[in-house]
Every structure is written in structure tokens, then in C-alpha cells.
Design a protein around this motif. Sequence first.
Motif, PDB file in Angstrom:
ATOM      1  N   ASN A  39       3.631  12.407  -5.151  1.00 37.41           N
ATOM      2  CA  ASN A  39       4.099  13.340  -6.176  1.00 37.41           C
ATOM      3  C   ASN A  39       3.241  14.598  -6.203  1.00 37.41           C
ATOM      4  O   ASN A  39       3.746  15.701  -6.329  1.00 37.41           O
ATOM      5  CB  ASN A  39       4.059  12.670  -7.557  1.00 37.41           C
ATOM      6  CG  ASN A  39       5.301  11.831  -7.814  1.00 37.41           C
ATOM      7  OD1 ASN A  39       6.325  12.027  -7.161  1.00 37.41           O
ATOM      8  ND2 ASN A  39       5.206  10.909  -8.734  1.00 37.41           N
ATOM      9  N   LEU A  40       1.929  14.427  -6.072  1.00 40.58           N
ATOM     10  CA  LEU A  40       1.029  15.582  -6.098  1.00 40.58           C
ATOM     11  C   LEU A  40       1.235  16.448  -4.860  1.00 40.58           C
ATOM     12  O   LEU A  40       1.216  17.669  -4.933  1.00 40.58           O
ATOM     13  CB  LEU A  40      -0.424  15.120  -6.194  1.00 40.58           C
ATOM     14  CG  LEU A  40      -0.813  14.457  -7.516  1.00 40.58           C
ATOM     15  CD1 LEU A  40      -2.184  13.816  -7.411  1.00 40.58           C
ATOM     16  CD2 LEU A  40      -0.805  15.470  -8.643  1.00 40.58           C
ATOM     17  N   ASP A  51      10.773  11.989  -8.070  1.00 42.88           N
ATOM     18  CA  ASP A  51       9.633  11.197  -8.530  1.00 42.88           C
ATOM     19  C   ASP A  51       9.434  10.037  -7.559  1.00 42.88           C
ATOM     20  O   ASP A  51      10.237   9.099  -7.517  1.00 42.88           O
ATOM     21  CB  ASP A  51       9.896  10.685  -9.944  1.00 42.88           C
ATOM     22  CG  ASP A  51       8.670  10.011 -10.540  1.00 42.88           C
ATOM     23  OD1 ASP A  51       7.734   9.712  -9.769  1.00 42.88           O
ATOM     24  OD2 ASP A  51       8.650   9.790 -11.758  1.00 42.88           O
ATOM     25  N   CYS A 106       3.887   1.750  -1.236  1.00 42.65           N
ATOM     26  CA  CYS A 106       4.470   2.040  -2.554  1.00 42.65           C
ATOM     27  C   CYS A 106       3.412   2.506  -3.549  1.00 42.65           C
ATOM     28  O   CYS A 106       3.701   3.285  -4.452  1.00 42.65           O
ATOM     29  CB  CYS A 106       5.191   0.812  -3.101  1.00 42.65           C
ATOM     30  SG  CYS A 106       6.798   0.567  -2.341  1.00 42.65           S
ATOM     31  N   SER A 107       2.165   2.042  -3.366  1.00 40.12           N
ATOM     32  CA  SER A 107       1.126   2.439  -4.315  1.00 40.12           C
ATOM     33  C   SER A 107       0.695   3.896  -4.110  1.00 40.12           C
ATOM     34  O   SER A 107      -0.051   4.440  -4.906  1.00 40.12           O
ATOM     35  CB  SER A 107      -0.087   1.521  -4.186  1.00 40.12           C
ATOM     36  OG  SER A 107      -0.754   1.804  -2.983  1.00 40.12           O
ATOM     37  N   LEU A 108       1.174   4.537  -3.038  1.00 38.78           N
ATOM     38  CA  LEU A 108       0.812   5.937  -2.791  1.00 38.78           C
ATOM     39  C   LEU A 108       1.705   6.916  -3.551  1.00 38.78           C
ATOM     40  O   LEU A 108       1.618   8.126  -3.343  1.00 38.78           O
ATOM     41  CB  LEU A 108       0.912   6.237  -1.294  1.00 38.78           C
ATOM     42  CG  LEU A 108      -0.156   5.611  -0.414  1.00 38.78           C
ATOM     43  CD1 LEU A 108       0.237   5.674   1.049  1.00 38.78           C
ATOM     44  CD2 LEU A 108      -1.469   6.348  -0.615  1.00 38.78           C
ATOM     45  N   ALA A 109       2.545   6.394  -4.460  1.00 38.74           N
ATOM     46  CA  ALA A 109       3.557   7.240  -5.105  1.00 38.74           C
ATOM     47  C   ALA A 109       2.963   8.463  -5.795  1.00 38.74           C
ATOM     48  O   ALA A 109       3.475   9.570  -5.674  1.00 38.74           O
ATOM     49  CB  ALA A 109       4.351   6.402  -6.102  1.00 38.74           C
ATOM     50  N   GLN A 110       1.846   8.266  -6.519  1.00 34.01           N
ATOM     51  CA  GLN A 110       1.300   9.374  -7.293  1.00 34.01           C
ATOM     52  C   GLN A 110       0.751  10.466  -6.362  1.00 34.01           C
ATOM     53  O   GLN A 110       0.917  11.653  -6.616  1.00 34.01           O
ATOM     54  CB  GLN A 110       0.211   8.849  -8.238  1.00 34.01           C
ATOM     55  CG  GLN A 110      -0.096   9.748  -9.398  1.00 34.01           C
ATOM     56  CD  GLN A 110       1.080   9.936 -10.352  1.00 34.01           C
ATOM     57  OE1 GLN A 110       2.164   9.422 -10.153  1.00 34.01           O
ATOM     58  NE2 GLN A 110       0.862  10.727 -11.371  1.00 34.01           N
ATOM     59  N   VAL A 111       0.110  10.039  -5.269  1.00 32.92           N
ATOM     60  CA  VAL A 111      -0.387  11.008  -4.286  1.00 32.92           C
ATOM     61  C   VAL A 111       0.789  11.788  -3.705  1.00 32.92           C
ATOM     62  O   VAL A 111       0.724  13.011  -3.531  1.00 32.92           O
ATOM     63  CB  VAL A 111      -1.159  10.274  -3.159  1.00 32.92           C
ATOM     64  CG1 VAL A 111      -1.634  11.263  -2.119  1.00 32.92           C
ATOM     65  CG2 VAL A 111      -2.335   9.509  -3.733  1.00 32.92           C
ATOM     66  N   ARG A 156       7.521   7.606  -7.547  1.00 35.24           N
ATOM     67  CA  ARG A 156       7.346   6.263  -8.109  1.00 35.24           C
ATOM     68  C   ARG A 156       8.673   5.513  -8.073  1.00 35.24           C
ATOM     69  O   ARG A 156       8.700   4.289  -8.091  1.00 35.24           O
ATOM     70  CB  ARG A 156       6.823   6.358  -9.546  1.00 35.24           C
ATOM     71  CG  ARG A 156       5.385   6.806  -9.610  1.00 35.24           C
ATOM     72  CD  ARG A 156       4.955   7.013 -11.035  1.00 35.24           C
ATOM     73  NE  ARG A 156       5.836   7.958 -11.715  1.00 35.24           N
ATOM     74  CZ  ARG A 156       5.739   8.252 -13.002  1.00 35.24           C
ATOM     75  NH1 ARG A 156       4.822   7.684 -13.744  1.00 35.24           N
ATOM     76  NH2 ARG A 156       6.551   9.125 -13.543  1.00 35.24           N
ATOM     77  N   VAL A 171       0.844  -1.211   0.000  1.00 34.37           N
ATOM     78  CA  VAL A 171       0.000   0.000   0.000  1.00 34.37           C
ATOM     79  C   VAL A 171       0.870   1.248   0.000  1.00 34.37           C
ATOM     80  O   VAL A 171       0.597   2.214  -0.713  1.00 34.37           O
ATOM     81  CB  VAL A 171      -0.964  -0.008   1.211  1.00 34.37           C
ATOM     82  CG1 VAL A 171      -1.793   1.253   1.221  1.00 34.37           C
ATOM     83  CG2 VAL A 171      -1.858  -1.227   1.168  1.00 34.37           C
ATOM     84  N   PRO A 192      10.066   2.752  -3.970  1.00 37.76           N
ATOM     85  CA  PRO A 192      10.676   1.410  -4.073  1.00 37.76           C
ATOM     86  C   PRO A 192      12.166   1.421  -3.729  1.00 37.76           C
ATOM     87  O   PRO A 192      12.660   0.490  -3.091  1.00 37.76           O
ATOM     88  CB  PRO A 192      10.474   1.033  -5.544  1.00 37.76           C
ATOM     89  CG  PRO A 192       9.439   1.941  -6.066  1.00 37.76           C
ATOM     90  CD  PRO A 192       9.460   3.170  -5.239  1.00 37.76           C
TER      91      PRO A 192
END
Lengths: 276, 338
Positions: free
Chosen positions: B224-225, B283, B217-222, B285, B215, B289
Motif C-alpha cells: 500500500n505504501l 487496498d 500476504c503479510s506484505l500488504a501494508q508495504v 490488504r 509472508v 488475499p
Amino acid sequence: MNQPTESVWALESQALSGGYGTESIVQDISFGLHPGEWLSILGANGSGKSTLLRLLSRILLPQQGTVLLDGKAIHTQSAQAVARSLALLPQQQTIPPGLTVRQLVSLGRAPYQPWWSWELDVADRQQVTRSLESAGLMDYSDRLVERLSGGERQRAFLALALAQTPQVLLLDEPTTYLDLRYQLELLELLKRFNQDQNLTIITVLHDVNLATRFSDRLALLKHGKLHHLGAPIDVVTPENLAEIFGIDAAILQTPVGLQICPLAPFTSSKPQVQTL
Amino acid sequence: MTSSQLPSLPRALPSRSIVAVLIVCVGLMLTLVLSLTQGTVQMSYAELQQALWHQGSSINQTIIWDLRLPRIVAALMVGSALGLSGALLQGMLRNGLADPFILGISAGAGLVAVALFTLGLMQSWVPLAAWVGAIVTTSMVYLLARSSTGISVERLVLGGVAISSLFGAVQSTLLLLSEDGRIQAALNWLVGSLNGRGWNELTMVGPYLAIALVVGCSLAQVMNLLQLGDDLAVSLGVSLMRSRLLIGAIAALLAASAVSIAGLVGFVGLIVPHGARLLVGTDYRWVLPLSVLGGAWTLLLADWLSRLGAIELPVGIVTALLGAPVFIWLLYRRSHAS
């Protein structure tokens, strides 16, 4: 097609009040904007211009009243749903180091992605390219945002907002840190979007001349209240300028529209100068 | 040259990021082999291979399967958890001084874990209880730091330090009061140690950690914002409240998992995300990782170093010895950049 219940306003503010904590900075603001209209908000420092923009863009929760985006209240919708039709260019930007222009503009597609998404698909990437093109940034797409000049940087953040493909775009003093040439360039670019794509625009501007030249309507704020709202020719009068800004001004008719020539601040509000 | 003549290179940077990830992976594998073969009993590569396949000398098999492997897996788990937790906290607060140790999250998790250990209660619930402790502490520090205009990072760090020392003192007292005054155990816990970790602790924590890593790692885009500032993040569709709660909860779960295995290991969560950002930019993303991998590698390396000397050091002492100078260098660089 034109059902009577359908909203005629792209963005409507209904008796909007808001501020920070219990303090109300703007009070009872009501207006509606047609699709493709350009409104500029003018007012002295501290009159609540930026607060109004934060309320309209869903960043601040209103104390009273509502904001309707295409007929639907924005504060009851998710941030993501609103972000698909309303974009904001804040006055000051935080620039993450090491970010390229294309990476920045790609974030404009975030409202169309689920939160766990990792990569944009082809259609989204094409939209990013179109936004870069329309902001004239194709040659800059692999440059770092932190290395751009003020004008280019502002265009990059504009491209980010355009990548959201919004119907309404709010800009908080977009020309403040730009020199004369970049000010005009940015506003001309906005005008093109305003006319070609029917983009509804609200700008907070300090420069009354530029506001008068580019906007369809002006809103004059004083102490958080909407004092005058109307076409520039009706609103920009010596009396109103005196009331809003506390200045004595001459208004000239020129080929590019009305030009305000500030003559002097009123002596009553002039700060006392200490002389020895 | 016009734009049409330029080749479109939408991804100039990721190649560098891929190289960085590969280097860290190779380093991790090498350290893994070193760590498996070296120790009080040296093994050749062939002996290691035999032992891994449950062949050859039974002593070697026992050393690999019951002593070294669980310890190495523990190092990998603790390191990756601390690395990701630090990266999430630093990204959310947009401040490079944030980490679970400094913000008092580790201390909160540690207090609950120590209380359960010394009282001999509900051992299997330790990871979950430590998480609750971490969440409660996070909320306390957050409330201390909150003002009408937002969160002040200075207050956040001060609150974290105050809560850390208070909870640290209570932990020491609890440990010293238990049984026959286990000073050694108390010391190991407070500086962080991997000594004597078995499969039991690891299988207990493993599932929570795995969920939190995925979970997180999946927050990467948030993330970034969020780097663009609160106003722009909201206008790009981020719900600040919800994303902060989620990121905070995941960072706390990661820190709690690390603490329930190894006690209070410092500096990994602080330094590793800085290294990741130096290598791949901002970044997230890639940063997230890489923080997982880098954290795992750092702790594995520190654990291997801790076993090299005549006396085995707790791993937390090694991370502090390595991390403190890096931290001082970061502070120095920060003060000279601004």
C-alpha cells in the motif's frame, strides 16, 4: 534538562553534497534550523532545490556530509525511525485509484506499525481523525482522493504527513498547482502548525513573495551552492535577486511584508529573438 | 451538514470487499464439488461423499483419492501461487503488465526444474532449485532493465520476453534429448499441465508454498505504501531496497512453486490481480488475499474445463484461451484511458 551535548537544532545539514551517480548537484550545504523555524529554499530552475530536499529527507544518500535530525544522523537510522519525526510532501503525487481520503491519511501511521501489521489500533485511528480535522477534511474522509480538486488533494497529502506527527516537515513546491486562494489557505494552515505545535518547516518555493511573507529565514541556492541565508529582510535585495534569478527587480514595502516586483530579465541573459 | 452531524464511517469500503471475498469463496466451493464429481467417470454427490470417507466402491475411492484430489489440490496450489505472485509484482512495479511469466521468472524456474528432471538428479530439491533459478532470472531481468534513473518497465518486459524465449528453447531441447524424445512430456511442460500430478510432488512443494503465501500476504501494508510512489514510500518509513528484495524473493518463490508442479502456466498471474483490483480497489490488504483465492478458483475452473472435452487439454492451453482475450481487452482499455 539542557545538557550541553544536546543539539539545539531540529535539523542540521553539515557540509552536505549529493546528486545522482557521480554528479554532484548540491555542494557543501551547511545550516541549522531551530525547532519551530520555517525556512524557504529559493533558487532558479536547476539550482538543486529539490535535490537538497531529497537529501534532507533521506531519500537520496549524500556523497559527502551528514544530516542531523535532533542531533542524530539520519542516514544511519532506519527509514522507519526517521519517518516518525520527519515527513515529506513531494512535488508530484502518485494517486492509487480507489483510495479514500481516510485510507490515504491512515498510511501516515505506518511508521509506528510493524511491517506486517494489518489494522490500526484505536489510538492510531484517533490520530488519523485529528489530522483529518486539522486539515479541514472531515467531510471528505470517505471521498476518493482521485476525485478531489487540486487544493483539496494537496490538503489530503498534507494530512497524511501530519498523521506521522513529525517534528520536521519538508514540502517540495506545495503551492505550484494551486490557485491564489488555495496557495494562501495551505500556507496559513502550515503557519498555524508552525506556531501552535512548534513544527519545523522547510519549503521549496518558486513564489518569492509568499516565501518572504511566511518564512523566518530564506536560503538562496545558485548552481547547487548556498549563496545567502538569513531573514527575508536581509536576503531579499535587488543585488541578490539579480544574482540568483538574473532579473532586475524593485522591492516594495507593503502591509503584508516585502513585495518583489520583477521588472525585466537582464538583457545579457535574454534569449536571442529571431526576426525575419 | 457539519462534520459532527455526519456519522463516522471509517470503513465504508470493506463491506464490498467482504462480499467480493465471499463470492469468490462460494464460487471456489461450487467448482470444487463440480470438479470432484465430473470427469470420465461421473459420480453423484452421495457417491462422492462415500468415496471421501473411504467407503463404497473401491474404484470410486481410487479415482477420488489418487486421481482427482491430488490434481485439484495441485490446481489450487498453482493458481494461488501464480495469483499472488502476479499481484506482488504488479504492485511493486506499479504496472499492470507485470507477471512471473512475462518477466521470465517462470522460464528461469522451469529451466532448472527441467534440467533436474531430465538428468534424474535430486528430485526432492526441485522446488528449491527452481526457486534459485527464478531468483537468478529475476536478478538478470532486473539488471537488464535498470538505468541511472530507475527501472524502466518497457526494458523489464523486453528483457523478460528475451530470457523467456531463450530459456524456453533450452528447455525444449533438454526435454527432446532426454530418453526416447518425450515430445508429449515436453509439450505438456511448456504449455503447463496438471495431468498425472500425485501427492509426492505436492508434499514436496507444499511447505515452501505455504510459507510464501503467508509472508506474501503479510506484505500488504508495504505494498500500500509503495503505491504512493518511491519518494513518499521512503518518507513513510519503507526501506526500498529491503522491501523490493523481499517482495521479489517471495514472488519468485511462488512462481517457482507453481512451475515445479505444473510447468509454465501463463496468464493467471497477469489477469487475476486485475480482477481482484477491479473488485476491491487498490487496498492490498484485500487485493493480496483475493488474488490468492481468485487464482486458485481460476485454475480450478480451467482444469475442470480442460477435462470436459473428448480429448483432455493441458490446463495451460485453457488459461491461454481464456486469458489472452482478457489481456487484449486490458491493453485496449489502457491505450484508451491514457
